[in-house]
Scaffold this motif. Sequence first.
Motif, PDB file in Angstrom:
ATOM      1  N   ARG A  98      -2.754  -2.624 -10.772  1.00  0.00           N
ATOM      2  CA  ARG A  98      -1.473  -1.982 -11.061  1.00  0.00           C
ATOM      3  C   ARG A  98      -0.389  -3.034 -11.318  1.00  0.00           C
ATOM      4  NH1 ARG A  98       0.310   3.117 -10.446  1.00  0.00           N
ATOM      5  NH2 ARG A  98      -1.701   3.647  -9.516  1.00  0.00           N
ATOM      6  N   SER A 114       3.100   3.506 -14.773  1.00  0.00           N
ATOM      7  CA  SER A 114       2.138   3.745 -13.689  1.00  0.00           C
ATOM      8  C   SER A 114       1.169   4.856 -14.042  1.00  0.00           C
ATOM      9  CB  SER A 114       2.888   4.083 -12.400  1.00  0.00           C
ATOM     10  OG  SER A 114       3.643   2.977 -11.951  1.00  0.00           O
ATOM     11  N   PRO A 138     -10.961  -1.566  -1.999  1.00  0.00           N
ATOM     12  CA  PRO A 138     -10.407  -0.822  -3.133  1.00  0.00           C
ATOM     13  C   PRO A 138      -8.891  -0.715  -3.124  1.00  0.00           C
ATOM     14  CG  PRO A 138     -11.559   0.646  -1.614  1.00  0.00           C
ATOM     15  CD  PRO A 138     -11.876  -0.752  -1.188  1.00  0.00           C
ATOM     16  N   VAL A 139      -8.262  -0.771  -1.968  1.00  0.00           N
ATOM     17  CA  VAL A 139      -6.803  -0.705  -1.915  1.00  0.00           C
ATOM     18  C   VAL A 139      -6.197  -1.957  -2.533  1.00  0.00           C
ATOM     19  CG1 VAL A 139      -4.792  -0.531  -0.389  1.00  0.00           C
ATOM     20  CG2 VAL A 139      -6.817   0.841   0.076  1.00  0.00           C
ATOM     21  N   ASP A 145       0.868  -1.171   0.000  1.00  0.00           N
ATOM     22  CA  ASP A 145       0.000   0.000   0.000  1.00  0.00           C
ATOM     23  C   ASP A 145       0.906   1.223   0.000  1.00  0.00           C
ATOM     24  OD1 ASP A 145      -1.794   2.053   0.421  1.00  0.00           O
ATOM     25  OD2 ASP A 145      -2.240   1.498   2.497  1.00  0.00           O
ATOM     26  N   ALA A 165      -7.818   5.290 -13.338  1.00  0.00           N
ATOM     27  CA  ALA A 165      -8.447   5.426 -12.030  1.00  0.00           C
ATOM     28  C   ALA A 165      -9.600   4.430 -11.947  1.00  0.00           C
ATOM     29  CB  ALA A 165      -8.949   6.842 -11.835  1.00  0.00           C
ATOM     30  N   LEU A 166      -9.777   3.816 -10.798  1.00  0.00           N
ATOM     31  CA  LEU A 166     -10.779   2.777 -10.638  1.00  0.00           C
ATOM     32  C   LEU A 166     -11.995   3.304  -9.885  1.00  0.00           C
ATOM     33  CD1 LEU A 166      -8.533  -0.281  -9.730  1.00  0.00           C
ATOM     34  CD2 LEU A 166      -9.250   0.512 -11.987  1.00  0.00           C
ATOM     35  N   THR A 223      -6.897  -1.961  -6.426  1.00  0.00           N
ATOM     36  CA  THR A 223      -5.981  -1.046  -7.106  1.00  0.00           C
ATOM     37  C   THR A 223      -4.590  -1.645  -7.221  1.00  0.00           C
ATOM     38  OG1 THR A 223      -7.219   0.896  -6.375  1.00  0.00           O
ATOM     39  CG2 THR A 223      -4.926   1.242  -7.006  1.00  0.00           C
TER      40      THR A 223
END
Length: 211
Positions: free
Chosen positions: A112, A148, A104-105, A45, A153-154, A108
């Motif tokens: 990625r 990156s 969501p973390v 994270d 964006a999600l 994402t």
Amino acid sequence: MAVHHPATIVPTKLELLQAWVPHQPWLGGADVSTVTRLGSYRFDDPDGEVGMETHLLSTDDGRVLQVPLTYRGAPRVGAEGSLITTMTHTTLGNRWIYDGCHDPVYVTALVRAILTGGRHADLYAATDGGLVLEPATTHVRGSGSWSSADVPALTAPVVSHHGTTTTIHAGVRLTLPRVLVATTPAADASLSGTWPGQETPVVLATVDGSS
């Protein structure tokens, strides 16, 4: 980088998995009267707030299950439905354990890793002498080559289950096989991994641009 803090935790990770996994809709008839851990992999994270660990479990009938969890130091607002349990950690204090597919973390970090060709986070043990790198037994890597800056964006993840597959709609569509099959063909945008006893890479997740 992920840091492993020596501690007593109640319940242990295996105990909470043994209690929660048998009630999940994506088992496909797997015999989960007992489950054992084969390995796990982590993502970082960037904000250093949420722990992310995907556990690979062996069942009594020889299947391998994939179970992403997130570990938080406080409840996630509005996420009561994906809370698995709370844990007492003698170093970090109380922890709230969530189904990672709804977090969501985690979503994402997974997207990625897939799109940029990222890999598992290195795990370090916190010792009196400083951080010591722990040898990795589970290795994962994404197939993509995006920068990156190109990762979209999600949106908030919406999770559904179809047989032994979990689908996450979050602006892109993620597909996670929960019962892993070594013969699953690799996709253009996928995460593959190996673990003890499985030296040929297995597809762990795929992503496409339509949600």
